[in-house]
Design an enzyme around this catalytic site. Structure first.
Site, short mmCIF file in Angstrom:
data_model
loop_
_atom_site.label_atom_id
_atom_site.label_comp_id
_atom_site.label_asym_id
_atom_site.label_seq_id
_atom_site.Cartn_x
_atom_site.Cartn_y
_atom_site.Cartn_z
CG HIS A 45 -1.10 4.02 4.58
ND1 HIS A 45 -1.90 3.80 4.99
CD2 HIS A 45 -0.46 2.91 3.80
CE1 HIS A 45 -2.39 2.33 4.90
NE2 HIS A 45 -1.60 2.06 4.00
CB SER A 64 -0.92 0.39 1.34
OG SER A 64 -0.02 -0.52 2.66
#
Length: 346
Positions: free
Chosen positions: A308, A250
């Protein structure tokens, strides 16, 4: 439209309890499939009984380094991040150069390709070639990345590999091996739902990103973004003194997501399972980054929010300055490679 980089807290490894792994919009509890997990080889994990989800046939001894991380230990992964990311763009420049030469050669040798060279026989092979050639560059690139992620996911299922998987395919700033796991962990998923959600998001944005960047620049940005995300995770864990293992794609996906949302801010997006609810890409990236920022401030431990944010910041930075200060500066590399190829042909 959601991706997640999981954090496996070190205390779960120490106690031998099943790790709580959540991904995407759904939750799934996944027990680590190891029967003997140690920290420094001193503490054994309890064996799973008949009522557990997994009964290992062989015992795997796993050492997980924990404890506070000195800021001075971050210089080595920082240098590796810079070197690895630079190598990605240098390699992408050479890759693009070779692809251009190959296309020119193919155009000049069309007669040999079509008439002289023998045809590939076999219905299955012809059908596979037809399907593969019908894919866009973005789809081809996605399937290659997805295949690598699935291959690593299957390796997690092999008990004898799990010691190696924890050491090299989970990023951990407290580990004795800190550099290569930063890169390898972006291809690593333990939970099936985690893998599915990340690949779903990557598939949704890979075609648009490849159309804008080209496959060579896309791959370089994807890998460099994953490295920056891992570095951001290291810094946060060091500053906050919250050790833990992280894995997942991610961070790299957030880089591509941030780039596409910045490049096409009016693009309409929707959440999986709720296609009736749409919003602009520009709004989406702001909300996602805002949630990750809140997660860091409040100390949420579900996802690696620092990774992230690091990946998203890389994507935003590349959109605003990458083309001008990175990709357009590759002329020196191309000239150097052209001279090497020219001297090698004589």
């Amino acid at each position: 439209m959601w991706s997640a980089r999981l954090i496996f807290p070190a205390r779960n490894f120490l106690s031998g309890q099943p790790l709580s792994a959540r991904s995407g919009l759904l939750n799934s509890r996944v027990p680590i499939q190891c029967s003997n997990i140690r920290t420094g080889g001193s503490r054994k994990a309890p064996r799973y009984g008949k009522g557990s989800n997994f009964q290992p046939k062989t015992e795997t001894k796993i050492e997980v380094e924990t404890g506070p991380v000195s800021p001075s230990k971050l210089w080595k992964p920082l240098g590796f991040t810079v070197a690895f990311s630079s190598a990605c763009f240098v390699g992408a420049s050479i890759w693009q150069y070779e692809n251009i030469l190959a296309r020119r050669k193919q155009q000049w040798n069309w007669y040999e390709e079509q008439l002289v060279r023998p045809r590939k026989y076999g219905w299955i092979r012809d059908r596979l070639n037809h399907v593969w050639n019908g894919l866009t560059e973005g789809q081809k690139t996605f399937y290659v990345i997805c295949f690598a992620n699935v291959l690593v996911f299957l390796c997690w299922r092999i008990p004898m590999f799990q010691s190696t998987m924890v050491r090299y395919f989970c990023s951990n700033p407290a580990s004795r091996v800190v550099c290569w796991p930063m890169a390898l962990s972006m291809f690593s998923h333990y939970a099936p739902l985690h893998l599915f959600c990340n690949m779903y998001v990557l598939h949704s944005f890979s075609s648009g990103a490849c159309a804008s960047l080209g496959k060579e620049q896309f791959v370089a940005l994807y890998l460099a973004g994953g490295m920056v995300a891992s570095m951001a995770s290291y810094v946060y864990k060091c500053v906050a003194a919250k050790p833990g293992l992280s894995l997942g794609a991610s961070g790299a996906i957030m880089t591509i997501l941030a780039y596409v949302c910045s490049r096409y801010p009016d693009l309409k997006l929707s959440i999986v399972f709720m296609p009736f609810f749409t919003f602009s890409a520009g709004t989406a990236i702001k909300v996602i980054m805002g949630l990750d920022a809140v997660g860091i401030l409040l100390g949420w431990k579900l996802f690696d929010h620092a990774a992230h944010l690091g990946g998203a910041a890389c994507g935003l930075g590349y959109y605003y300055w990458g083309d001008k200060y990175v990709w357009q500066k590759r002329e020196v590399i191309l000239r150097w490679w052209h001279n090497i190829r020219g001297s090698g042909s004589h």
